[in-house]
Write an enzyme that holds these catalytic residues in place. Sequence first.
Site, PDB file in Angstrom:
ATOM      1  N   ASP A   1      33.351  36.590  49.623  1.00  0.00           N
ATOM      2  CA  ASP A   1      34.349  37.171  48.716  1.00  0.00           C
ATOM      3  C   ASP A   1      35.741  36.699  49.128  1.00  0.00           C
ATOM      4  O   ASP A   1      35.978  36.363  50.290  1.00  0.00           O
ATOM      5  CB  ASP A   1      34.322  38.706  48.805  1.00  0.00           C
ATOM      6  CG  ASP A   1      33.144  39.329  48.063  1.00  0.00           C
ATOM      7  OD1 ASP A   1      32.346  38.587  47.462  1.00  0.00           O
ATOM      8  OD2 ASP A   1      33.028  40.572  48.100  1.00  0.00           O
ATOM      9  N   MET A   2      36.666  36.721  48.160  1.00  0.00           N
ATOM     10  CA  MET A   2      38.055  36.374  48.491  1.00  0.00           C
ATOM     11  C   MET A   2      38.888  37.642  48.530  1.00  0.00           C
ATOM     12  O   MET A   2      38.872  38.429  47.588  1.00  0.00           O
ATOM     13  CB  MET A   2      38.614  35.390  47.452  1.00  0.00           C
ATOM     14  CG  MET A   2      39.986  34.864  47.804  1.00  0.00           C
ATOM     15  SD  MET A   2      40.070  33.972  49.384  1.00  0.00           S
ATOM     16  CE  MET A   2      39.414  32.372  48.933  1.00  0.00           C
TER      17      MET A   2
ATOM     18  N   GLN B   1      40.410  32.968  42.767  1.00  0.00           N
ATOM     19  CA  GLN B   1      41.056  33.981  41.929  1.00  0.00           C
ATOM     20  C   GLN B   1      42.001  33.313  40.930  1.00  0.00           C
ATOM     21  O   GLN B   1      42.946  32.618  41.321  1.00  0.00           O
ATOM     22  CB  GLN B   1      41.837  34.945  42.823  1.00  0.00           C
ATOM     23  CG  GLN B   1      40.962  35.701  43.807  1.00  0.00           C
ATOM     24  CD  GLN B   1      41.716  36.180  45.030  1.00  0.00           C
ATOM     25  OE1 GLN B   1      42.596  35.485  45.547  1.00  0.00           O
ATOM     26  NE2 GLN B   1      41.369  37.361  45.525  1.00  0.00           N
TER      27      GLN B   1
ATOM     28  N   ARG C   1      32.349  31.454  42.759  1.00  0.00           N
ATOM     29  CA  ARG C   1      32.504  32.582  41.845  1.00  0.00           C
ATOM     30  C   ARG C   1      33.976  32.525  41.404  1.00  0.00           C
ATOM     31  O   ARG C   1      34.874  32.448  42.246  1.00  0.00           O
ATOM     32  CB  ARG C   1      32.234  33.924  42.521  1.00  0.00           C
ATOM     33  CG  ARG C   1      32.590  35.111  41.610  1.00  0.00           C
ATOM     34  CD  ARG C   1      32.629  36.440  42.358  1.00  0.00           C
ATOM     35  NE  ARG C   1      31.341  36.761  42.931  1.00  0.00           N
ATOM     36  CZ  ARG C   1      31.200  37.473  44.053  1.00  0.00           C
ATOM     37  NH1 ARG C   1      32.258  37.899  44.709  1.00  0.00           N
ATOM     38  NH2 ARG C   1      30.004  37.745  44.523  1.00  0.00           N
TER      39      ARG C   1
ATOM     40  N   LYS D   1      39.298  37.002  38.181  1.00  0.00           N
ATOM     41  CA  LYS D   1      40.755  37.086  37.989  1.00  0.00           C
ATOM     42  C   LYS D   1      41.476  37.348  39.313  1.00  0.00           C
ATOM     43  O   LYS D   1      42.553  36.830  39.545  1.00  0.00           O
ATOM     44  CB  LYS D   1      41.091  38.239  37.029  1.00  0.00           C
ATOM     45  CG  LYS D   1      40.854  37.932  35.579  1.00  0.00           C
ATOM     46  CD  LYS D   1      41.332  39.117  34.736  1.00  0.00           C
ATOM     47  CE  LYS D   1      41.036  38.899  33.274  1.00  0.00           C
ATOM     48  NZ  LYS D   1      41.279  40.124  32.483  1.00  0.00           N
TER      49      LYS D   1
ATOM     50  N   HIS E   1      34.574  40.874  32.963  1.00  0.00           N
ATOM     51  CA  HIS E   1      34.112  41.778  31.907  1.00  0.00           C
ATOM     52  C   HIS E   1      35.038  41.677  30.709  1.00  0.00           C
ATOM     53  O   HIS E   1      35.013  42.528  29.832  1.00  0.00           O
ATOM     54  CB  HIS E   1      34.110  43.237  32.385  1.00  0.00           C
ATOM     55  CG  HIS E   1      33.648  43.405  33.787  1.00  0.00           C
ATOM     56  ND1 HIS E   1      34.503  43.378  34.862  1.00  0.00           N
ATOM     57  CD2 HIS E   1      32.414  43.568  34.294  1.00  0.00           C
ATOM     58  CE1 HIS E   1      33.816  43.524  35.984  1.00  0.00           C
ATOM     59  NE2 HIS E   1      32.547  43.639  35.668  1.00  0.00           N
TER      60      HIS E   1
ATOM     61  N   ARG F   1      39.675  51.723  44.208  1.00  0.00           N
ATOM     62  CA  ARG F   1      40.151  50.506  43.528  1.00  0.00           C
ATOM     63  C   ARG F   1      39.588  50.415  42.106  1.00  0.00           C
ATOM     64  O   ARG F   1      40.283  50.058  41.174  1.00  0.00           O
ATOM     65  CB  ARG F   1      39.726  49.255  44.311  1.00  0.00           C
ATOM     66  CG  ARG F   1      40.716  48.851  45.384  1.00  0.00           C
ATOM     67  CD  ARG F   1      40.699  47.342  45.593  1.00  0.00           C
ATOM     68  NE  ARG F   1      39.411  46.770  45.844  1.00  0.00           N
ATOM     69  CZ  ARG F   1      38.840  46.720  47.028  1.00  0.00           C
ATOM     70  NH1 ARG F   1      39.455  47.208  48.078  1.00  0.00           N
ATOM     71  NH2 ARG F   1      37.658  46.164  47.180  1.00  0.00           N
TER      72      ARG F   1
HETATM   73  P1  FDA Z   1      39.828  43.123  32.995  1.00  0.00           P
HETATM   74  O1  FDA Z   1      40.331  43.790  34.217  1.00  0.00           O
HETATM   75  O2  FDA Z   1      40.814  42.801  31.933  1.00  0.00           O
HETATM   76  O3  FDA Z   1      38.671  43.985  32.409  1.00  0.00           O
HETATM   77  C1  FDA Z   1      38.175  43.803  31.110  1.00  0.00           C
HETATM   78  C2  FDA Z   1      37.603  45.107  30.648  1.00  0.00           C
HETATM   79  O4  FDA Z   1      36.442  45.392  31.473  1.00  0.00           O
HETATM   80  C3  FDA Z   1      38.515  46.315  30.846  1.00  0.00           C
HETATM   81  O5  FDA Z   1      39.340  46.536  29.754  1.00  0.00           O
HETATM   82  C4  FDA Z   1      37.547  47.433  31.060  1.00  0.00           C
HETATM   83  O6  FDA Z   1      37.087  47.895  29.810  1.00  0.00           O
HETATM   84  C5  FDA Z   1      36.408  46.771  31.778  1.00  0.00           C
HETATM   85  N1  FDA Z   1      36.511  46.925  33.221  1.00  0.00           N
HETATM   86  C6  FDA Z   1      36.971  46.034  34.099  1.00  0.00           C
HETATM   87  N2  FDA Z   1      36.880  46.508  35.349  1.00  0.00           N
HETATM   88  C7  FDA Z   1      36.362  47.754  35.223  1.00  0.00           C
HETATM   89  C8  FDA Z   1      36.028  48.776  36.122  1.00  0.00           C
HETATM   90  N3  FDA Z   1      36.209  48.620  37.418  1.00  0.00           N
HETATM   91  N4  FDA Z   1      35.499  49.906  35.652  1.00  0.00           N
HETATM   92  C9  FDA Z   1      35.275  50.084  34.342  1.00  0.00           C
HETATM   93  N5  FDA Z   1      35.570  49.154  33.415  1.00  0.00           N
HETATM   94  C10 FDA Z   1      36.112  48.011  33.840  1.00  0.00           C
HETATM   95  N6  FDA Z   1      38.175  40.108  42.977  1.00  0.00           N
HETATM   96  C11 FDA Z   1      38.690  39.524  44.086  1.00  0.00           C
HETATM   97  O7  FDA Z   1      39.915  39.503  44.267  1.00  0.00           O
HETATM   98  N7  FDA Z   1      37.853  38.975  45.024  1.00  0.00           N
HETATM   99  C12 FDA Z   1      36.499  38.945  44.865  1.00  0.00           C
HETATM  100  O8  FDA Z   1      35.795  38.420  45.727  1.00  0.00           O
HETATM  101  C13 FDA Z   1      35.964  39.547  43.686  1.00  0.00           C
HETATM  102  N8  FDA Z   1      34.608  39.568  43.471  1.00  0.00           N
HETATM  103  C14 FDA Z   1      34.119  39.973  42.242  1.00  0.00           C
HETATM  104  C15 FDA Z   1      32.772  39.862  41.937  1.00  0.00           C
HETATM  105  C16 FDA Z   1      32.296  40.147  40.673  1.00  0.00           C
HETATM  106  C17 FDA Z   1      30.853  39.965  40.360  1.00  0.00           C
HETATM  107  C18 FDA Z   1      33.206  40.605  39.664  1.00  0.00           C
HETATM  108  C19 FDA Z   1      32.755  40.891  38.275  1.00  0.00           C
HETATM  109  C20 FDA Z   1      34.534  40.787  39.976  1.00  0.00           C
HETATM  110  C21 FDA Z   1      35.010  40.493  41.260  1.00  0.00           C
HETATM  111  N9  FDA Z   1      36.349  40.676  41.598  1.00  0.00           N
HETATM  112  C22 FDA Z   1      36.840  40.123  42.755  1.00  0.00           C
HETATM  113  C23 FDA Z   1      37.212  41.511  40.727  1.00  0.00           C
HETATM  114  C24 FDA Z   1      37.969  40.690  39.709  1.00  0.00           C
HETATM  115  O9  FDA Z   1      38.930  39.903  40.350  1.00  0.00           O
HETATM  116  C25 FDA Z   1      38.663  41.601  38.675  1.00  0.00           C
HETATM  117  O10 FDA Z   1      39.553  42.438  39.315  1.00  0.00           O
HETATM  118  C26 FDA Z   1      37.709  42.446  37.857  1.00  0.00           C
HETATM  119  O11 FDA Z   1      36.560  41.727  37.522  1.00  0.00           O
HETATM  120  C27 FDA Z   1      38.393  42.881  36.544  1.00  0.00           C
HETATM  121  O12 FDA Z   1      38.761  41.751  35.802  1.00  0.00           O
HETATM  122  P2  FDA Z   1      38.077  41.333  34.432  1.00  0.00           P
HETATM  123  O13 FDA Z   1      38.015  39.847  34.369  1.00  0.00           O
HETATM  124  O14 FDA Z   1      36.789  42.039  34.281  1.00  0.00           O
HETATM  125  O15 FDA Z   1      39.123  41.731  33.322  1.00  0.00           O
END
Ligand code: FDA
Length: 300
Positions: free
Chosen positions: A125-126, A155, A176, A179, A219, A280
């Site tokens: 992970d980052m 990221q 991976r 954002k 997502h 978080r």
């Molecule tokens: P966004 O935040 O815009 O979310 C889109 C929509 O999804 C939201 O409007 C909401 O409806 C829904 N949603 C998103 N997050 C939600 C939550 N927690 N609960 C409920 N609904 C939610 N980051 C990082 O810095 N280092 C890492 O190593 C990782 N690893 C990682 C693994 C995996 C498998 C995922 C999916 C994500 C990560 N992340 C991460 C987190 C990532 O950077 C980011 O913060 C989240 O995925 C939210 O960003 P989205 O792209 O989903 O968009």
Amino acid sequence: MNFLNQLIVRFVKLLPKPVVYLFAKKYIAGKKLEDAVRVVKELNQKNIMATMDVLGEAISTKEEALAAKEECFEVLDAIKNNNLNANLSIKPTQLGLSIDVNFAFDTILEVVKKAASFGNFVRIDMEDSPYTDKTIDLYRKIKAHYPNNVGIVVQAYLKRTMDDVIALNKEGGHYRLCKGIYVEPAEIAYKDRERVRKNFLDVLKRMLDDGNYVGIATHDDPLVEGAYKLLEEKNLSKDKYEFQMLYGVKENMRDKINADGHRLRIYVPYGEQWYAYSVRRLQENPQVAWYITKAVLKLD
Ligand code: FDA
């Protein structure tokens, strides 16, 4: 967001832990490894893969890092013994990166070595920007030992990411792409939502153009749509990428991606250290405050 949600987000750290656990349950498999194994079995039955994560970050002693390493070993054993379709995600600081880089390298190398002996895979992970260079460095060194058993996260909110990816692609990256979740200064990170989305899709295109395997972790509807479009344009075979999502988030989207026939992996965290991760999640999506309200008022 209604007033009650805002209030809960602001004061979540003042809530008693058992109350926070009521909403946390939606985002973590449970406190024990057996909980995570059960969840992963359920996902696997739906043809969904998993990556398992032992919750915990910010440790301060080598003993804690070594204990975390042992837990990683237990996860790898559990995956093998239960024949799960899952790999392992780790946080470098949990394995000692904030204490001593060389120590963290040795510790993570041992975890990857064990994964490799089972034909499995470790995703690094980052974390926040003080660790970006160190994490990339670790990944490169470990990949030199186990080229097929380790991958990194990048990221899209970081301005440096395209340059990092161009450099890493030369060695063949296993990524991976997400954002990014930490609060970073504007000098190094895009703050505008659309700019982050653009960078995400630009970086994704560059990764795929250069022939790398990518876990598309989001997502966000526009990003999933953008990724679909890119994959279609490239006519990419389905074994060259996967989608990744967090456990408990947007299950309708999860089921749609799965039904569309894409590989899909769910990040399944578990462990006694569930608190920081869950807070978080709440702060990222205040709508989940509703789950606390429901749980407290026993509306379920
Ligand atoms: P966004 O935040 O815009 O979310 C889109 C929509 O999804 C939201 O409007 C909401 O409806 C829904 N949603 C998103 N997050 C939600 C939550 N927690 N609960 C409920 N609904 C939610 N980051 C990082 O810095 N280092 C890492 O190593 C990782 N690893 C990682 C693994 C995996 C498998 C995922 C999916 C994500 C990560 N992340 C991460 C987190 C990532 O950077 C980011 O913060 C989240 O995925 C939210 O960003 P989205 O792209 O989903 O968009």
